[in-house]
Design a protein around this motif. Sequence first.
Motif, mmCIF file in Angstrom:
data_model
loop_
_atom_site.group_PDB
_atom_site.id
_atom_site.type_symbol
_atom_site.label_atom_id
_atom_site.label_comp_id
_atom_site.label_asym_id
_atom_site.label_seq_id
_atom_site.Cartn_x
_atom_site.Cartn_y
_atom_site.Cartn_z
ATOM 1 N N ARG A 1 0.828 -1.199 0.000
ATOM 2 C CA ARG A 1 0.000 0.000 0.000
ATOM 3 C C ARG A 1 0.872 1.262 0.000
ATOM 4 O O ARG A 1 0.563 2.243 -0.671
ATOM 5 C CB ARG A 1 -0.907 -0.022 1.229
ATOM 6 C CG ARG A 1 -2.049 0.929 1.134
ATOM 7 C CD ARG A 1 -2.979 0.810 2.303
ATOM 8 N NE ARG A 1 -2.434 1.468 3.475
ATOM 9 C CZ ARG A 1 -3.163 1.758 4.549
ATOM 10 N NH1 ARG A 1 -4.424 1.396 4.611
ATOM 11 N NH2 ARG A 1 -2.626 2.360 5.589
ATOM 12 N N ASP A 2 1.977 1.206 0.771
ATOM 13 C CA ASP A 2 2.905 2.337 0.779
ATOM 14 C C ASP A 2 3.503 2.544 -0.600
ATOM 15 O O ASP A 2 3.751 3.670 -1.021
ATOM 16 C CB ASP A 2 4.031 2.098 1.799
ATOM 17 C CG ASP A 2 3.489 1.963 3.205
ATOM 18 O OD1 ASP A 2 2.331 2.364 3.422
ATOM 19 O OD2 ASP A 2 4.212 1.455 4.072
ATOM 20 N N ASN B 1 2.033 2.001 -3.396
ATOM 21 C CA ASN B 1 1.038 2.732 -4.194
ATOM 22 C C ASN B 1 1.197 4.230 -3.992
ATOM 23 O O ASN B 1 1.162 5.011 -4.936
ATOM 24 C CB ASN B 1 -0.388 2.356 -3.778
ATOM 25 C CG ASN B 1 -0.755 0.965 -4.212
ATOM 26 O OD1 ASN B 1 -0.051 0.340 -4.984
ATOM 27 N ND2 ASN B 1 -1.875 0.469 -3.700
ATOM 28 N N VAL B 2 1.342 4.629 -2.722
ATOM 29 C CA VAL B 2 1.437 6.050 -2.416
ATOM 30 C C VAL B 2 2.734 6.634 -2.972
ATOM 31 O O VAL B 2 2.781 7.788 -3.395
ATOM 32 C CB VAL B 2 1.334 6.267 -0.893
ATOM 33 C CG1 VAL B 2 1.476 7.732 -0.555
ATOM 34 C CG2 VAL B 2 0.009 5.745 -0.388
ATOM 35 N N PHE C 1 -3.693 4.922 -12.059
ATOM 36 C CA PHE C 1 -4.739 4.696 -11.080
ATOM 37 C C PHE C 1 -6.012 5.370 -11.589
ATOM 38 O O PHE C 1 -5.946 6.321 -12.370
ATOM 39 C CB PHE C 1 -4.347 5.283 -9.736
ATOM 40 C CG PHE C 1 -3.257 4.520 -9.045
ATOM 41 C CD1 PHE C 1 -3.555 3.358 -8.356
ATOM 42 C CD2 PHE C 1 -1.949 4.943 -9.099
ATOM 43 C CE1 PHE C 1 -2.564 2.635 -7.724
ATOM 44 C CE2 PHE C 1 -0.938 4.227 -8.471
ATOM 45 C CZ PHE C 1 -1.246 3.077 -7.782
ATOM 46 N N MET D 1 -6.594 7.202 -1.708
ATOM 47 C CA MET D 1 -5.294 7.189 -1.040
ATOM 48 C C MET D 1 -5.228 8.223 0.086
ATOM 49 O O MET D 1 -4.454 8.084 1.025
ATOM 50 C CB MET D 1 -4.171 7.466 -2.044
ATOM 51 C CG MET D 1 -3.859 6.280 -2.924
ATOM 52 S SD MET D 1 -2.436 6.635 -3.962
ATOM 53 C CE MET D 1 -2.605 5.323 -5.159
ATOM 54 N N TYR E 1 -5.723 6.544 3.311
ATOM 55 C CA TYR E 1 -4.749 5.550 3.789
ATOM 56 C C TYR E 1 -4.278 5.795 5.230
ATOM 57 O O TYR E 1 -4.197 4.844 6.005
ATOM 58 C CB TYR E 1 -3.528 5.498 2.860
ATOM 59 C CG TYR E 1 -3.684 4.684 1.592
ATOM 60 C CD1 TYR E 1 -4.920 4.181 1.198
ATOM 61 C CD2 TYR E 1 -2.592 4.414 0.792
ATOM 62 C CE1 TYR E 1 -5.044 3.449 0.025
ATOM 63 C CE2 TYR E 1 -2.713 3.673 -0.384
ATOM 64 C CZ TYR E 1 -3.932 3.194 -0.757
ATOM 65 O OH TYR E 1 -4.050 2.470 -1.906
ATOM 66 N N ARG F 1 -3.456 -0.941 7.900
ATOM 67 C CA ARG F 1 -2.914 -1.804 6.845
ATOM 68 C C ARG F 1 -3.725 -3.093 6.738
ATOM 69 O O ARG F 1 -4.151 -3.635 7.760
ATOM 70 C CB ARG F 1 -1.489 -2.166 7.247
ATOM 71 C CG ARG F 1 -0.504 -2.268 6.121
ATOM 72 C CD ARG F 1 0.818 -2.670 6.700
ATOM 73 N NE ARG F 1 1.579 -1.550 7.229
ATOM 74 C CZ ARG F 1 2.375 -0.786 6.484
ATOM 75 N NH1 ARG F 1 2.515 -1.016 5.216
ATOM 76 N NH2 ARG F 1 3.043 0.207 7.021
#
Lengths: 355, 275
Positions: free
Chosen positions: A235-236, A238-239, B109, B117, B120, B125
């Motif tokens: 996920r990190d 992705n960022v 994306f 995002m 997030y 997680r």
Amino acid sequence: MVVENTHSLKHSPRKGGHSALMFLGLFLLTAVIMATGMGFLTITPWEVIEVVWARISGTPLNPAMNPSFPFVVMEVRLPRILAAALVGGGLAMAGAVFQSILLNPLADPYTLGVSSGAAFGASLALVLGIFGITIPAFFSVPLFAFIGAMTTLAAVFFLAAPDGRLSSNTLILSGVIVAAILSAGIGFIKYLADEQVGVIIFWLMGSFVGRTWSDVLLLAAFTLPCLLVMLYFARDLNVLALGGRMADSLGVNSRQVKKTLLFSASLLTAICVSVSGIIGFVGLIIPHLLRLLLGPDNRLLIPACFFGGGILLLTADTITRAWLPTELPIGVLTSLIGGPFFCLIFRRRQLGQRV
Amino acid sequence: MSASPPPPRLSPHSPQLFAMSCGCFAYHAGSGGNVLHHIDLHITPGQMYGLIGPNGSGKSTLLDLLTATRFLQRGQLLFQGRAINDVSKKELATRIALVPQQFATGFDFTVAELVLMGRYPHIPRFQSPTSHDYDLLEAAMRAMQIDHLSHRLLSDLSGGEKQRVVVARALAQDTEVLVLDEATASLDIHHTIEIMRVVRNLVSSQGRTVIAAIHDLNLAAAFCDQIIVLKEGRVYRVGTVVETLTPQLLADVFSVQAQVQGGSHGHSLRIHYSL
């Protein structure tokens, strides 16, 4: 004003990611079983399953079966096939991570010069004999390749370190510099090797001939933990696609995440290269292709690459082993097929079409 | 400022959101070429700050310090009474959002994926977004008028649409502080005003704090409560629009001849440059 249904946002056009993953996993499993049956001796998939099951459960085999099947399946084909699948999966995963970190869909596991380092190490191991140092090659080549790859990575990090954010350009440039020096080094070793240069060239082209269970265990011991690390940071990652500054402002420690992921991807590449030699294009094409199909979300992309890379390399290895009249080095085959394919993608990108 | 719910969280000792004292920062430590020199700055919650100054005066660097993507080499920066270095990145991301001037991503994306995002930092997680997350996602996209684009790929969007996606991402982050680094520089006037209105509304009706680096001084004058003027890495002046945007200051800081009209009734100050 029409209020949009909240649920429509949950279902992106790229839904069904998990079923795609299941499909790829099952495909890989089927491919492993089918490939094990193919070759000089044809063995049916059911017989393959029977042999493997008998070995796992310890039950006796059907006495009607050809007595050489268990040996062919368990000792000859399966280790080689699993090694090919693990290397393919590892390279594709590493490629996906490199592409995401370097913000470049055309990066691959070798972009930072890891392959040159491994090639240098392996070449060195192969010519040591000239200087009167004898270490058994089956042991020294992978070891030296691994040391070469990791030393290269350390050098690249050292060069890139003054850049606080480890930006993509700094990393790529550092990789290019180190790889250029190492290529000259390999050239020098080939010159020294004289008549033995053929051994080096053959190794550099990559092969799975004669891979054993110890290779498979080594690969599995690195691939699976690396997969977990990559999934943890997916996920990190992705960022990070939004750039270091944005990632930092979203609570991701971009420098640390980059370092951790670059290290695990390079480690994985180093292990793959030391077991199989240099196999190009798997780490480039599989992530690229799967990103087009499944989207850029690394939480899905990375495991999909593990399966997809495994399928591709296993198929390529089976073609060289069971179909072609002479065994072509697999690195040559993947590059011969992958190269034109890559040209196609590149050309279509240039023309502004999305493939 | 108009009292407005919900009040921003404050430390018991300090009414300041940010307090920087004697802050110094240089990109190449030891080279002597400080980008920011001895900055003393206090940011009070519930206001909209405009950060102005010529190119290279240190605006982006100051915003990097406030968003903790860079850290002071000397001096001190407190966020809600705590040294900002002691606040975890994760916590800061739930308090401060950043909208950069431009962003590029090599990966396609969808709009909804990118705006999500912003959530997030709030989603643990390996967990899926809750319906609360989707509510905020939807509200942010509607505020930026991009809800009809939710399933489009970023590469299909125009520059202005992309920038609205980035603002929506920051809105979805749902933070007390919003930092804009020339966020509207690439937008047409309609969408510039629209974004400034949305952001202004966060300050006026929800008591949030906005710190925006703005090149267009008339835009800054129209929307901001306070103006921070930077010149050559120092804080030249801090004050209300009327206090700061004077012909004298514009001449001293920007080297332009300008007339200033209005300003006695709040936000109607207008700057006319002598060309």
